[in-house]
Motif scaffolding. Structure first.
Motif, PDB file in Angstrom:
ATOM      1  N   ALA A 124       0.828  -1.202   0.000  1.00 58.02           N
ATOM      2  CA  ALA A 124       0.000   0.000   0.000  1.00 58.02           C
ATOM      3  C   ALA A 124       0.864   1.254   0.000  1.00 58.02           C
ATOM      4  O   ALA A 124       0.564   2.234  -0.699  1.00 58.02           O
ATOM      5  N   ALA A 125       1.942   1.226   0.759  1.00 58.27           N
ATOM      6  CA  ALA A 125       2.835   2.392   0.819  1.00 58.27           C
ATOM      7  C   ALA A 125       3.501   2.635  -0.536  1.00 58.27           C
ATOM      8  O   ALA A 125       3.667   3.792  -0.958  1.00 58.27           O
ATOM      9  N   GLN A 126       3.870   1.566  -1.237  1.00 57.65           N
ATOM     10  CA  GLN A 126       4.519   1.733  -2.530  1.00 57.65           C
ATOM     11  C   GLN A 126       3.549   2.284  -3.578  1.00 57.65           C
ATOM     12  O   GLN A 126       3.944   3.085  -4.439  1.00 57.65           O
ATOM     13  N   VAL A 127       2.290   1.878  -3.525  1.00 61.75           N
ATOM     14  CA  VAL A 127       1.300   2.424  -4.455  1.00 61.75           C
ATOM     15  C   VAL A 127       1.050   3.894  -4.149  1.00 61.75           C
ATOM     16  O   VAL A 127       0.925   4.721  -5.060  1.00 61.75           O
ATOM     17  N   ASN A 128       0.997   4.245  -2.878  1.00 65.01           N
ATOM     18  CA  ASN A 128       0.850   5.657  -2.512  1.00 65.01           C
ATOM     19  C   ASN A 128       2.055   6.471  -2.995  1.00 65.01           C
ATOM     20  O   ASN A 128       1.905   7.614  -3.454  1.00 65.01           O
ATOM     21  N   ALA A 129       3.243   5.887  -2.894  1.00 61.20           N
ATOM     22  CA  ALA A 129       4.443   6.572  -3.377  1.00 61.20           C
ATOM     23  C   ALA A 129       4.391   6.742  -4.893  1.00 61.20           C
ATOM     24  O   ALA A 129       4.891   7.744  -5.431  1.00 61.20           O
ATOM     25  N   LEU A 130       3.785   5.778  -5.592  1.00 58.97           N
ATOM     26  CA  LEU A 130       3.610   5.908  -7.039  1.00 58.97           C
ATOM     27  C   LEU A 130       2.722   7.109  -7.356  1.00 58.97           C
ATOM     28  O   LEU A 130       3.037   7.897  -8.266  1.00 58.97           O
ATOM     29  N   ARG A 131       1.640   7.278  -6.638  1.00 56.78           N
ATOM     30  CA  ARG A 131       0.782   8.446  -6.857  1.00 56.78           C
ATOM     31  C   ARG A 131       1.551   9.737  -6.585  1.00 56.78           C
ATOM     32  O   ARG A 131       1.411  10.724  -7.317  1.00 56.78           O
ATOM     33  N   ALA A 132       2.350   9.740  -5.541  1.00 57.98           N
ATOM     34  CA  ALA A 132       3.141  10.928  -5.223  1.00 57.98           C
ATOM     35  C   ALA A 132       4.137  11.228  -6.339  1.00 57.98           C
ATOM     36  O   ALA A 132       4.369  12.402  -6.690  1.00 57.98           O
ATOM     37  N   ALA A 133       4.725  10.183  -6.931  1.00 57.48           N
ATOM     38  CA  ALA A 133       5.673  10.386  -8.031  1.00 57.48           C
ATOM     39  C   ALA A 133       4.971  10.948  -9.260  1.00 57.48           C
ATOM     40  O   ALA A 133       5.527  11.793  -9.986  1.00 57.48           O
ATOM     41  N   ILE A 134       3.741  10.497  -9.505  1.00 57.00           N
ATOM     42  CA  ILE A 134       2.956  11.037 -10.628  1.00 57.00           C
ATOM     43  C   ILE A 134       2.728  12.529 -10.429  1.00 57.00           C
ATOM     44  O   ILE A 134       2.926  13.338 -11.346  1.00 57.00           O
ATOM     45  N   ALA A 135       2.317  12.917  -9.225  1.00 58.09           N
ATOM     46  CA  ALA A 135       2.069  14.327  -8.929  1.00 58.09           C
ATOM     47  C   ALA A 135       3.351  15.150  -9.020  1.00 58.09           C
ATOM     48  O   ALA A 135       3.329  16.308  -9.467  1.00 58.09           O
ATOM     49  N   GLU A 136       4.458  14.560  -8.630  1.00 57.37           N
ATOM     50  CA  GLU A 136       5.732  15.279  -8.690  1.00 57.37           C
ATOM     51  C   GLU A 136       6.156  15.515 -10.141  1.00 57.37           C
ATOM     52  O   GLU A 136       6.697  16.581 -10.477  1.00 57.37           O
ATOM     53  N   LEU A 137       5.909  14.529 -10.999  1.00 55.15           N
ATOM     54  CA  LEU A 137       6.265  14.677 -12.407  1.00 55.15           C
ATOM     55  C   LEU A 137       5.359  15.667 -13.139  1.00 55.15           C
ATOM     56  O   LEU A 137       5.763  16.244 -14.147  1.00 55.15           O
ATOM     57  N   ARG A 138       4.134  15.859 -12.643  1.00 56.52           N
ATOM     58  CA  ARG A 138       3.179  16.743 -13.306  1.00 56.52           C
ATOM     59  C   ARG A 138       2.622  17.733 -12.269  1.00 56.52           C
ATOM     60  O   ARG A 138       1.502  17.584 -11.795  1.00 56.52           O
TER      61      ARG A 138
END
Length: 285
Positions: free
Chosen positions: A19-33
């Motif tokens: 769950a933490a890794q999927v949340n980090a994926l969302r954070a990475a998406i927001a950081e890229l855009r």
């Protein structure tokens, strides 16, 4: 920003690390855009439920559901499609796989696990009853074959054949020169290992099962990797471009959960949703 909202929709897991890794994926998406409104949603196990997230969207905002899933399957074709149909001005993007960047990431995971040219590889996917899911996995396998010379087969954790344990047993027989070696046996060097390449997004129920399949090595899942965030944004951009080309259609009738849904359909949908939450509570993944 006038960009549609991105609903980054994952399967859901009771595994804390996953769950933490999927949340980090969302954070990475927001950081890229920067400036993109990225929202959390799930089709199973976790909350908030995708249906509720879609229902709570601002009336004046378009939205794109990006499946944080690796292939087409029930959740994409039914759960996500139904949620999108329930709200005009929303659209569904394609899942993350197949994609050559995922094949490259799998190759990286195999190298990290010390895989040699003598080893045989099982590409292990979650599995789906939807035949398109297996087609997607086979396409990804073909992409991986362009990067590696190993003997490789695809296998599944559930709902499709062969199962991962069966594929492991078959390849182990080939390594031993057994009866099931088939036409490829001559290309397999005796003495290699059976390696399971985890074609899964993050730790969780299915990845745990891979360790019980009898292989010598199991690779780590795809996350963490920034590549997944880049692919998710590409899927989002493609869906937005398609929305711009196709004018939104007004619903034929007032929605009851999905367009043209009868009260009986809505009641049945509510029953299955409650049943799914019961199973999730008492039989967590």
């Amino acid at each position: 920003m006038n960009s549609p909202i991105m609903i980054a929709c994952a399967h859901g897991t009771s595994n804390t690390q996953g769950a933490a890794q999927v949340n980090a994926l969302r954070a990475a998406i927001a950081e890229l855009r920067p400036g993109l409104d990225v929202r959390e949603a799930y089709v199973d196990v976790q909350q908030p439920d995708l249906v509720d997230v879609v229902a709570g969207l601002p009336a004046d905002k378009a939205a794109v559901v990006v499946p944080l899933l690796l292939s087409v399957g029930y959740h994409v074709k039914v759960d996500i499609a139904r949620a999108v149909k329930s709200r005009p001005g929303s659209a569904a993007a394609a899942p993350l796989g197949p994609d050559p960047r995922l094949a490259a990431l799998l190759d990286q995971r195999l190298r990290e696990a010390g895989t040699t040219d003598n080893d045989v590889v099982v590409l292990a996917a979650a599995g789906s009853s939807n035949p398109n899911a297996a087609v997607s996995v086979e396409e990804l396998l073909d992409q991986l074959r362009q990067l590696r010379s190993n003997r490789m087969v695809a296998a599944y954790g559930a709902s499709a054949q062969p199962s991962v344990p069966d594929a492991v047993a078959m390849l182990r027989g080939e390594l031993a020169g057994g009866a099931g070696a088939g036409e490829s046996a001559g290309a397999v060097d005796v003495g290699g290992r059976v390696v399971v390449a985890s074609y899964l997004l993050a730790p969780g129920f299915f990845h745990d099962q891979l360790g019980k399949a009898g292989a010598d090595v199991v690779t780590e899942p795809l996350l963490p990797s920034r590549v997944l965030a880049e692919i998710a944004l590409d899927r989002y951009d493609a869906a937005v471009a398609a929305m711009d080309e196709t004018p939104a259609e007004a619903p034929a009738t007032a929605p009851l959960g999905t367009p043209n849904e009868t009260p009986g359909d809505a009641q049945r949908g509510g029953f299955f949703k409650a049943l799914r939450r019961f199973v999730t509570k008492y039989f967590p993944r």
